[in-house]
Motif scaffolding. Structure first.
Motif, short mmCIF file in Angstrom:
data_model
loop_
_atom_site.label_atom_id
_atom_site.label_comp_id
_atom_site.label_asym_id
_atom_site.label_seq_id
_atom_site.Cartn_x
_atom_site.Cartn_y
_atom_site.Cartn_z
N ALA A 201 63.58 130.34 -74.42
CA ALA A 201 64.23 131.74 -73.89
C ALA A 201 63.23 132.62 -73.48
O ALA A 201 63.50 133.38 -72.29
N ALA A 202 62.04 132.78 -73.99
CA ALA A 202 60.99 133.63 -73.48
C ALA A 202 60.48 133.15 -72.06
O ALA A 202 60.33 133.89 -71.27
N ALA A 203 60.29 131.94 -72.03
CA ALA A 203 59.90 131.22 -70.66
C ALA A 203 60.94 131.75 -69.56
O ALA A 203 60.57 132.22 -68.34
N ILE A 204 62.24 131.38 -69.91
CA ILE A 204 63.13 131.80 -68.94
C ILE A 204 63.00 133.14 -68.61
O ILE A 204 63.13 133.57 -67.16
N PHE A 205 63.14 134.15 -69.51
CA PHE A 205 63.24 135.36 -69.11
C PHE A 205 61.92 136.19 -68.61
O PHE A 205 62.03 137.12 -67.84
N GLY A 206 60.84 135.20 -69.14
CA GLY A 206 59.39 135.66 -68.67
C GLY A 206 59.30 135.55 -67.15
O GLY A 206 58.81 136.39 -66.32
N LEU B 92 57.91 120.26 -77.04
CA LEU B 92 57.93 119.97 -78.04
C LEU B 92 58.74 120.60 -79.50
O LEU B 92 59.36 120.37 -80.16
N VAL B 93 58.53 122.20 -79.25
CA VAL B 93 59.39 123.02 -80.34
C VAL B 93 60.70 123.06 -80.13
O VAL B 93 61.54 123.00 -80.93
N VAL B 94 61.13 122.74 -78.71
CA VAL B 94 62.52 123.11 -78.54
C VAL B 94 63.17 121.64 -78.95
O VAL B 94 64.27 121.71 -79.49
N ALA C 56 53.07 133.65 -76.34
CA ALA C 56 52.82 134.51 -77.71
C ALA C 56 53.89 134.15 -78.51
O ALA C 56 54.01 133.95 -79.79
N VAL C 57 55.40 133.82 -78.00
CA VAL C 57 56.37 133.48 -78.87
C VAL C 57 56.29 132.17 -79.77
O VAL C 57 56.38 131.87 -80.87
N VAL D 24 66.63 139.53 -77.82
CA VAL D 24 65.26 139.66 -78.08
C VAL D 24 64.34 139.63 -76.82
O VAL D 24 63.46 140.07 -76.65
N GLN D 25 64.44 138.25 -76.43
CA GLN D 25 63.69 137.90 -75.46
C GLN D 25 63.66 138.66 -74.12
O GLN D 25 62.94 138.80 -73.13
N PHE D 26 64.96 138.81 -73.67
CA PHE D 26 65.53 139.83 -72.48
C PHE D 26 64.73 141.07 -72.81
O PHE D 26 64.04 141.60 -71.75
N GLY D 27 64.81 141.57 -73.99
CA GLY D 27 64.09 142.69 -74.30
C GLY D 27 62.70 142.74 -74.11
O GLY D 27 61.97 143.89 -73.60
N ALA D 28 62.22 141.68 -74.56
CA ALA D 28 60.62 141.74 -74.42
C ALA D 28 60.06 141.49 -73.19
O ALA D 28 58.90 142.10 -72.80
N SER D 29 60.93 140.92 -72.47
CA SER D 29 60.45 140.71 -70.85
C SER D 29 60.54 142.10 -70.33
O SER D 29 59.74 142.38 -69.35
N ILE D 30 61.59 143.03 -70.44
CA ILE D 30 61.55 144.26 -70.18
C ILE D 30 60.46 145.09 -70.58
O ILE D 30 59.64 146.02 -69.72
N ALA D 31 60.07 145.02 -71.70
CA ALA D 31 58.84 145.78 -72.23
C ALA D 31 57.59 145.42 -71.58
O ALA D 31 56.83 146.41 -71.32
N LYS D 32 57.51 144.12 -71.31
CA LYS D 32 56.22 143.83 -70.38
C LYS D 32 56.10 144.39 -69.10
O LYS D 32 55.03 144.76 -68.47
#
Length: 303
Positions: free
Chosen positions: A251-256, A274-276, A102-103, A26-34
């Motif tokens: 994951a979002a940070a990495i793919f972003g 903290l969240v991880v 955002a995530v 899902v995060q790879f897809g979100a990065s492509i979307a942006k």
């Protein structure tokens, strides 16, 4: 005395791996979307993503609609509306704030769900740690370093995310296989239609090649990701699933960074850490969890 079903260690491990696979997809897809928001607006892309995913899932699942009872239809409708809100609000937030931010803000929904469902002190502690990370980003918004509208949209998407977790578990109980997911994606597509139809038509008319990334995003962020999540929810409790979603910001940070080139501030990285850390903690405690009755959210394994 009712018989208590024990969690299978193998089932728990498979569930964790399924969740991690869904997160990466899902995060790879979100990065492509942006990267394509300059060619199509967020609402239009959301519509195309859901429509493509719905068609593919209908072909794969071939749902037996005639066998669905009233409870099944109710849970599928709930899931479809949750999917529509979660996807649309999140995509509206992406042009305004970094993907990882955002995530992380979106996590407030699953975190509150986990807090409500939890009955163990240790889970309250882990949720509290993750909530501190989300709070760090909230402070930045108050200071003006983050777009407040983007923050509100991401938080609203988090509420839909919590609803999605509950709805997905309900569909898994009432509808065998992934036919319920296919039906929910159709409902989600219809729900987003009024918001994204004109944008999608205009973008495709101006540049038909936008359909290619839209299809890839649909597969990564919808069909594959939601399928893996639904399978995971048959193996882990919704409470555990909700807290494990704290891996999403990392994951979002990495793919972003890899796909979009987004860099995070020191405060952003602190929040992610903290969240991880909270996610890692709950994964360890879940592995040693005591047997729990079925009504806590544990779903039956796939036949």
């Amino acid at each position: 005395m009712p018989r208590i079903r024990r969690l299978s260690p193998g089932g728990m491990l498979a569930g964790v791996l399924l969740v991690l696979g869904a997160i990466a997809s899902v995060q790879f897809g979100a990065s492509i979307a942006k990267t394509v928001f300059d060619r199509i607006d967020p609402a239009g892309l959301t519509l195309l993503r859901l429509a493509f995913a719905a068609v593919v899932m209908l072909l794969i699942a071939r749902p037996r609609i005639r066998t669905w009872n009233r409870a099944a239809w109710r849970s599928i409708l709930f899931l479809g509306i949750s999917l529509a809100g979660m996807n649309l609000l999140f995509y509206l937030a992406l042009p305004r704030i970094p993907i990882a931010v955002a995530v992380t803000l979106e996590l407030i929904g699953p975190l509150l769900l986990a807090l409500v469902q939890s009955k163990r002190v240790v889970d309250f502690a882990w949720v509290g740690l993750a909530a501190v990370g989300v709070g760090v980003l909230g402070v930045q918004s108050l200071g003006g370093s983050l777009d407040p509208i983007g923050v509100v949209l991401a938080l609203a998407a988090g509420g839909c995310w919590a609803a999605y977790i509950l709805a997905s578990a309900s569909v898994g109980k009432n509808v065998p296989g992934v036919g319920g997911l296919a039906g929910a994606l159709v409902i989600a597509t219809v729900a987003v239609l009024p918001f994204g139809l004109m944008g999608a038509i205009g973008a495709v008319a101006a540049d038909p090649s936008v359909l290619l990334p839209a299809f890839a995003i649909a597969m990564l962020s919808s069909a594959i990701a939601y399928g893996l999540e639904m399978l995971a929810l048959r193996r882990v409790a919704t409470r555990v699933f909700g807290i494990m979603m704290a891996v999403e910001p990392a994951a979002a940070a990495i793919f972003g960074f890899l796909v979009v080139g987004e860099l995070l501030t020191g405060w952003d990285l602190l929040a992610l850490t903290l969240v991880v850390a909270a996610s890692a903690g709950v994964a360890l405690t879940a592995a040693r969890a005591r047997p729990m009755p079925p009504e806590t959210g544990q779903m039956p394994l796939i036949p």
